[in-house]
Design a protein around this motif. Structure first.
Motif, short mmCIF file in Angstrom:
data_model
loop_
_atom_site.label_atom_id
_atom_site.label_comp_id
_atom_site.label_asym_id
_atom_site.label_seq_id
_atom_site.Cartn_x
_atom_site.Cartn_y
_atom_site.Cartn_z
N LEU A 39 0.74 -1.26 -0.02
CA LEU A 39 -0.04 0.13 0.06
C LEU A 39 0.89 1.40 -0.11
N ASP A 40 0.23 2.47 -0.74
CA ASP A 40 0.82 3.60 -0.56
C ASP A 40 0.89 4.14 1.09
N GLU A 41 1.90 4.73 1.35
CA GLU A 41 1.99 5.24 2.81
C GLU A 41 0.73 6.09 3.18
N LYS A 42 0.13 6.83 2.26
CA LYS A 42 -0.88 7.66 2.79
C LYS A 42 -2.23 6.80 3.56
N TYR A 43 -2.43 5.69 3.06
CA TYR A 43 -3.52 4.73 3.46
C TYR A 43 -3.20 4.51 4.82
N LEU A 44 -1.98 4.43 5.63
CA LEU A 44 -1.72 4.21 6.99
C LEU A 44 -2.07 5.17 7.78
N GLU A 46 -5.35 6.41 7.40
CA GLU A 46 -6.66 6.67 7.15
C GLU A 46 -7.42 5.45 7.87
N HIS A 47 -8.74 5.61 8.00
CA HIS A 47 -9.67 4.78 8.56
C HIS A 47 -9.34 3.14 8.49
N ILE A 48 -9.10 2.94 7.29
CA ILE A 48 -8.97 1.41 6.83
C ILE A 48 -7.87 0.74 7.59
N ALA A 49 -6.77 1.58 7.95
CA ALA A 49 -5.56 0.94 8.70
C ALA A 49 -5.94 1.24 10.16
N LEU A 77 -5.14 -3.85 9.20
CA LEU A 77 -4.91 -4.38 7.79
C LEU A 77 -4.00 -5.96 7.89
N VAL A 78 -3.36 -5.76 8.89
CA VAL A 78 -2.38 -6.95 9.10
C VAL A 78 -3.00 -8.08 9.30
N ILE A 79 -3.79 -8.00 10.56
CA ILE A 79 -4.70 -9.15 11.04
C ILE A 79 -5.82 -8.04 11.82
N THR A 89 -12.91 -11.98 7.07
CA THR A 89 -12.15 -10.73 6.87
C THR A 89 -10.98 -10.50 8.28
N LEU A 90 -10.56 -11.72 8.60
CA LEU A 90 -9.56 -11.59 9.54
C LEU A 90 -8.46 -11.09 8.92
N VAL A 91 -7.99 -11.43 7.64
CA VAL A 91 -7.07 -10.72 7.01
C VAL A 91 -7.48 -10.29 5.81
N PRO A 92 -7.91 -8.76 5.69
CA PRO A 92 -8.80 -8.39 4.77
C PRO A 92 -8.08 -8.13 3.59
N GLU A 93 -8.69 -8.70 2.40
CA GLU A 93 -8.10 -8.41 1.07
C GLU A 93 -8.40 -7.05 0.43
N ALA A 94 -9.45 -6.55 1.11
CA ALA A 94 -9.81 -5.01 0.83
C ALA A 94 -10.62 -4.49 1.81
N SER A 95 -10.40 -3.06 1.80
CA SER A 95 -11.25 -2.28 3.02
C SER A 95 -11.73 -1.05 2.44
N ASP A 96 -12.98 -0.83 2.51
CA ASP A 96 -13.47 0.56 2.05
C ASP A 96 -13.17 0.68 0.51
N GLN A 97 -13.25 -0.37 -0.15
CA GLN A 97 -13.04 -0.24 -1.73
C GLN A 97 -11.40 -0.18 -1.92
N VAL A 98 -10.50 -0.34 -0.98
CA VAL A 98 -9.24 -0.15 -1.31
C VAL A 98 -8.57 -1.66 -1.05
N PHE A 99 -8.04 -2.04 -2.36
CA PHE A 99 -7.48 -3.24 -2.47
C PHE A 99 -6.30 -3.41 -1.83
N ILE A 100 -5.89 -4.58 -1.07
CA ILE A 100 -4.45 -4.63 -0.12
C ILE A 100 -3.65 -5.60 -0.75
N PRO A 101 -2.63 -5.46 -1.64
CA PRO A 101 -1.85 -6.41 -2.37
C PRO A 101 -1.33 -7.47 -1.60
N GLY A 102 -0.86 -7.22 -0.37
CA GLY A 102 -0.38 -7.89 0.38
C GLY A 102 -0.93 -8.75 1.14
N ASN A 103 -2.07 -8.84 1.14
CA ASN A 103 -3.20 -9.68 1.72
C ASN A 103 -4.06 -10.68 0.67
#
Length: 255
Positions: A39-44, A46-49, A77-79, A89-103
Protein backbone atom coordinates in the motif's frame (compact mmCIF):
# COMPACT_ATOMS: atom_id res chain seq x y z
CA UNK A 1 7.97 -16.05 6.28
CA UNK A 2 9.23 -15.70 9.84
CA UNK A 3 7.38 -13.03 11.81
CA UNK A 4 8.49 -11.66 15.15
CA UNK A 5 5.76 -11.68 17.79
CA UNK A 6 4.42 -8.26 18.81
CA UNK A 7 2.87 -8.05 22.25
CA UNK A 8 0.16 -5.46 22.99
CA UNK A 9 0.81 -2.55 25.31
CA UNK A 10 -0.81 -2.94 28.72
CA UNK A 11 -1.52 0.17 30.82
CA UNK A 12 -2.05 -0.16 34.59
CA UNK A 13 -1.84 -3.94 34.38
CA UNK A 14 -2.23 -4.42 38.14
CA UNK A 15 -5.24 -2.12 38.51
CA UNK A 16 -8.45 -3.47 40.01
CA UNK A 17 -10.70 -0.51 39.33
CA UNK A 18 -13.59 -2.51 37.98
CA UNK A 19 -13.03 -1.58 34.33
CA UNK A 20 -10.93 -3.00 31.49
CA UNK A 21 -10.57 -1.08 28.21
CA UNK A 22 -9.55 -2.99 25.08
CA UNK A 23 -8.44 -1.12 21.95
CA UNK A 24 -7.95 -3.55 19.07
CA UNK A 25 -7.60 -1.03 16.23
CA UNK A 26 -5.27 1.41 17.96
CA UNK A 27 -2.29 1.20 15.60
CA UNK A 28 -1.50 1.68 11.93
CA UNK A 29 1.81 -0.18 12.29
CA UNK A 30 2.68 -2.70 9.61
CA UNK A 31 5.87 -4.68 10.39
CA UNK A 32 8.62 -3.87 7.91
CA UNK A 33 8.88 -7.49 6.76
CA UNK A 34 5.36 -7.11 5.26
CA UNK A 35 6.46 -4.11 3.14
CA UNK A 36 3.38 -1.96 3.83
CA UNK A 37 1.27 -4.77 2.36
CA UNK A 38 1.92 -3.13 -1.00
CA UNK A 39 0.00 0.00 0.00
CA UNK A 40 0.90 3.65 -0.44
CA UNK A 41 1.95 5.29 2.84
CA UNK A 42 -1.05 7.62 2.72
CA UNK A 43 -3.41 4.78 3.60
CA UNK A 44 -1.66 4.20 6.93
CA UNK A 45 -3.13 7.42 8.29
CA UNK A 46 -6.66 6.62 7.12
CA UNK A 47 -9.51 4.75 8.74
CA UNK A 48 -8.88 1.54 6.84
CA UNK A 49 -5.63 1.09 8.78
CA UNK A 50 -6.53 2.50 12.19
CA UNK A 51 -9.48 3.62 14.30
CA UNK A 52 -8.44 7.27 14.39
CA UNK A 53 -8.52 8.71 17.91
CA UNK A 54 -9.42 5.46 19.66
CA UNK A 55 -5.97 5.00 21.18
CA UNK A 56 -5.89 8.58 22.45
CA UNK A 57 -9.27 8.21 24.19
CA UNK A 58 -8.16 4.88 25.67
CA UNK A 59 -4.95 6.34 27.09
CA UNK A 60 -6.74 9.37 28.50
CA UNK A 61 -9.36 7.23 30.23
CA UNK A 62 -6.81 4.78 31.61
CA UNK A 63 -4.85 7.68 33.08
CA UNK A 64 -7.74 9.62 34.59
CA UNK A 65 -9.51 6.52 35.96
CA UNK A 66 -6.46 4.45 36.89
CA UNK A 67 -7.86 1.38 35.10
CA UNK A 68 -6.31 -1.27 32.90
CA UNK A 69 -6.17 -0.86 29.13
CA UNK A 70 -4.83 -3.24 26.49
CA UNK A 71 -3.69 -1.59 23.26
CA UNK A 72 -2.93 -3.49 20.06
CA UNK A 73 0.29 -2.49 18.27
CA UNK A 74 -0.40 -3.85 14.78
CA UNK A 75 -2.75 -2.48 12.13
CA UNK A 76 -6.08 -4.12 11.49
CA UNK A 77 -4.90 -4.47 7.87
CA UNK A 78 -2.28 -6.98 9.01
CA UNK A 79 -4.81 -8.95 11.05
CA UNK A 80 -8.06 -7.84 12.65
CA UNK A 81 -8.14 -8.74 16.33
CA UNK A 82 -11.90 -8.11 16.47
CA UNK A 83 -12.66 -11.07 14.21
CA UNK A 84 -13.05 -14.77 14.88
CA UNK A 85 -9.96 -16.77 13.92
CA UNK A 86 -11.80 -18.25 10.92
CA UNK A 87 -13.62 -15.07 9.87
CA UNK A 88 -13.39 -14.22 6.16
CA UNK A 89 -12.10 -10.70 6.97
CA UNK A 90 -9.56 -11.72 9.62
CA UNK A 91 -6.93 -10.68 7.07
CA UNK A 92 -8.85 -8.37 4.71
CA UNK A 93 -8.11 -8.41 1.01
CA UNK A 94 -9.86 -5.05 0.63
CA UNK A 95 -11.16 -2.33 2.96
CA UNK A 96 -13.59 0.44 1.99
CA UNK A 97 -12.93 -0.30 -1.69
CA UNK A 98 -9.14 -0.19 -1.28
CA UNK A 99 -7.41 -3.35 -2.52
CA UNK A 100 -4.62 -4.63 -0.25
CA UNK A 101 -2.03 -6.40 -2.42
CA UNK A 102 -0.09 -7.95 0.46
CA UNK A 103 -3.20 -9.75 1.68
CA UNK A 104 -4.25 -11.25 -1.64
CA UNK A 105 -4.31 -15.02 -2.05
CA UNK A 106 -2.61 -15.78 1.26
CA UNK A 107 -2.23 -19.43 2.11
CA UNK A 108 -3.75 -20.79 5.33
CA UNK A 109 -0.17 -21.19 6.60
CA UNK A 110 0.60 -17.52 5.99
CA UNK A 111 -2.52 -16.44 7.84
CA UNK A 112 -1.70 -18.82 10.71
CA UNK A 113 1.77 -17.27 10.95
CA UNK A 114 0.25 -13.80 11.40
CA UNK A 115 -2.17 -15.14 13.97
CA UNK A 116 0.65 -16.59 16.06
CA UNK A 117 2.73 -13.42 15.82
CA UNK A 118 0.10 -10.72 16.38
CA UNK A 119 -3.42 -11.99 17.08
CA UNK A 120 -2.75 -14.63 19.73
CA UNK A 121 -0.43 -12.45 21.88
CA UNK A 122 -3.10 -9.74 21.95
CA UNK A 123 -5.92 -12.01 23.04
CA UNK A 124 -3.74 -13.94 25.47
CA UNK A 125 -2.88 -10.64 27.17
CA UNK A 126 -6.58 -9.78 27.40
CA UNK A 127 -7.33 -13.26 28.78
CA UNK A 128 -4.67 -12.80 31.45
CA UNK A 129 -5.92 -9.39 32.58
CA UNK A 130 -9.56 -10.49 32.81
CA UNK A 131 -8.66 -13.68 34.66
CA UNK A 132 -6.50 -11.73 37.13
CA UNK A 133 -9.37 -9.42 37.95
CA UNK A 134 -11.87 -12.25 38.37
CA UNK A 135 -9.47 -14.13 40.68
CA UNK A 136 -9.19 -10.98 42.79
CA UNK A 137 -12.96 -10.94 43.18
CA UNK A 138 -13.61 -8.13 40.71
CA UNK A 139 -16.50 -8.00 38.27
CA UNK A 140 -14.97 -5.64 35.74
CA UNK A 141 -16.92 -3.81 33.09
CA UNK A 142 -15.26 -4.63 29.76
CA UNK A 143 -15.35 -2.14 26.90
CA UNK A 144 -13.93 -2.11 23.41
CA UNK A 145 -12.84 1.36 22.28
CA UNK A 146 -13.34 2.09 18.57
CA UNK A 147 -14.04 4.98 16.22
CA UNK A 148 -15.90 5.25 12.91
CA UNK A 149 -15.91 7.45 9.83
CA UNK A 150 -18.61 10.08 9.43
CA UNK A 151 -19.33 8.91 5.85
CA UNK A 152 -19.39 5.31 4.60
CA UNK A 153 -20.43 4.28 1.09
CA UNK A 154 -21.93 7.73 0.55
CA UNK A 155 -24.09 7.57 3.70
CA UNK A 156 -23.61 10.43 6.18
CA UNK A 157 -23.74 8.80 9.60
CA UNK A 158 -25.78 10.90 12.03
CA UNK A 159 -24.54 9.38 15.29
CA UNK A 160 -21.81 10.99 17.35
CA UNK A 161 -21.37 7.84 19.43
CA UNK A 162 -22.66 4.30 19.26
CA UNK A 163 -22.87 1.36 21.66
CA UNK A 164 -22.70 -2.18 20.35
CA UNK A 165 -23.95 -5.29 22.12
CA UNK A 166 -24.77 -8.89 21.32
CA UNK A 167 -26.81 -10.91 23.84
CA UNK A 168 -26.19 -8.78 26.92
CA UNK A 169 -27.39 -5.17 26.46
CA UNK A 170 -27.26 -4.02 30.08
CA UNK A 171 -24.02 -1.97 29.98
CA UNK A 172 -24.86 -0.46 26.58
CA UNK A 173 -28.37 0.40 27.74
CA UNK A 174 -27.12 1.89 31.00
CA UNK A 175 -24.57 4.08 29.22
CA UNK A 176 -27.04 5.17 26.55
CA UNK A 177 -29.61 6.02 29.19
CA UNK A 178 -27.18 8.16 31.17
CA UNK A 179 -25.95 9.98 28.07
CA UNK A 180 -29.47 10.62 26.83
CA UNK A 181 -30.26 12.15 30.23
CA UNK A 182 -27.14 14.30 30.43
CA UNK A 183 -26.38 15.24 26.79
CA UNK A 184 -28.06 16.04 23.48
CA UNK A 185 -25.94 13.55 21.54
CA UNK A 186 -27.36 11.45 18.73
CA UNK A 187 -26.58 7.96 20.02
CA UNK A 188 -26.49 4.76 17.99
CA UNK A 189 -27.95 1.59 19.49
CA UNK A 190 -26.00 -1.15 17.69
CA UNK A 191 -24.98 1.51 15.19
CA UNK A 192 -22.98 2.16 13.04
CA UNK A 193 -22.30 -1.58 13.32
CA UNK A 194 -24.13 -4.34 15.14
CA UNK A 195 -22.62 -6.30 18.00
CA UNK A 196 -24.57 -9.26 16.69
CA UNK A 197 -22.16 -9.29 13.73
CA UNK A 198 -18.81 -7.76 14.76
CA UNK A 199 -18.18 -8.41 18.43
CA UNK A 200 -15.50 -11.09 18.80
CA UNK A 201 -13.38 -9.34 21.42
CA UNK A 202 -16.33 -8.56 23.67
CA UNK A 203 -17.79 -12.04 23.19
CA UNK A 204 -14.50 -13.65 24.22
CA UNK A 205 -13.33 -11.38 27.01
CA UNK A 206 -16.64 -10.14 28.36
CA UNK A 207 -19.71 -12.19 27.61
CA UNK A 208 -17.94 -15.57 27.89
CA UNK A 209 -17.25 -14.74 31.55
CA UNK A 210 -20.71 -13.32 32.20
CA UNK A 211 -19.23 -9.82 32.54
CA UNK A 212 -21.04 -6.62 31.50
CA UNK A 213 -19.55 -5.45 28.22
CA UNK A 214 -20.04 -3.14 25.24
CA UNK A 215 -18.12 -1.80 22.25
CA UNK A 216 -18.03 2.00 22.11
CA UNK A 217 -17.78 3.73 18.72
CA UNK A 218 -17.01 7.48 18.52
CA UNK A 219 -17.19 9.37 15.23
CA UNK A 220 -13.71 10.19 14.01
CA UNK A 221 -14.34 13.79 12.99
CA UNK A 222 -15.11 14.47 16.67
CA UNK A 223 -11.67 13.26 17.76
CA UNK A 224 -9.47 15.52 15.63
CA UNK A 225 -8.07 17.66 18.46
CA UNK A 226 -6.63 16.77 21.87
CA UNK A 227 -9.29 18.88 23.58
CA UNK A 228 -12.02 16.86 21.84
CA UNK A 229 -10.36 13.60 22.92
CA UNK A 230 -10.33 14.80 26.53
CA UNK A 231 -14.00 15.82 26.37
CA UNK A 232 -14.98 12.33 25.23
CA UNK A 233 -12.68 10.63 27.72
CA UNK A 234 -14.15 12.67 30.56
CA UNK A 235 -17.74 12.00 29.49
CA UNK A 236 -17.10 8.27 29.19
CA UNK A 237 -15.20 8.14 32.49
CA UNK A 238 -18.04 9.88 34.31
CA UNK A 239 -20.63 7.60 32.71
CA UNK A 240 -18.69 4.42 33.44
CA UNK A 241 -17.98 5.48 37.00
CA UNK A 242 -21.72 5.65 37.63
CA UNK A 243 -22.24 2.28 35.93
CA UNK A 244 -19.59 0.67 38.13
CA UNK A 245 -21.67 1.55 41.18
CA UNK A 246 -24.91 0.06 39.85
CA UNK A 247 -25.77 -3.43 41.03
CA UNK A 248 -28.06 -3.99 38.03
CA UNK A 249 -25.06 -3.49 35.74
CA UNK A 250 -22.04 -4.77 37.62
CA UNK A 251 -22.95 -8.41 38.11
CA UNK A 252 -22.22 -11.77 36.53
CA UNK A 253 -24.85 -12.77 34.00
CA UNK A 254 -24.54 -15.72 31.63
CA UNK A 255 -26.52 -16.12 28.41
Amino acid sequence: MLLEAIEPEVLNGDATGGLVIICEHASSHIPSVLKNLGLDEKYLTEHIAIDIGAEAVTRAMAKMMGVTAIIARVSRLVIDCNREADHETLVPEASDQVFIPGNANLTPEAIATRRLAYYEPFHQACDKIIEQQIVKGEIPLVIGMHSFTNIMNGFVRPWQIGFLWNKDPRLAEAMMGLMERETDLTIGNNEPYSGKDLYYTMNRHGMAHGLPQTTIEIRQDLLKKPAMVMEWATLLADTLDECMHRSDVRAIRHY
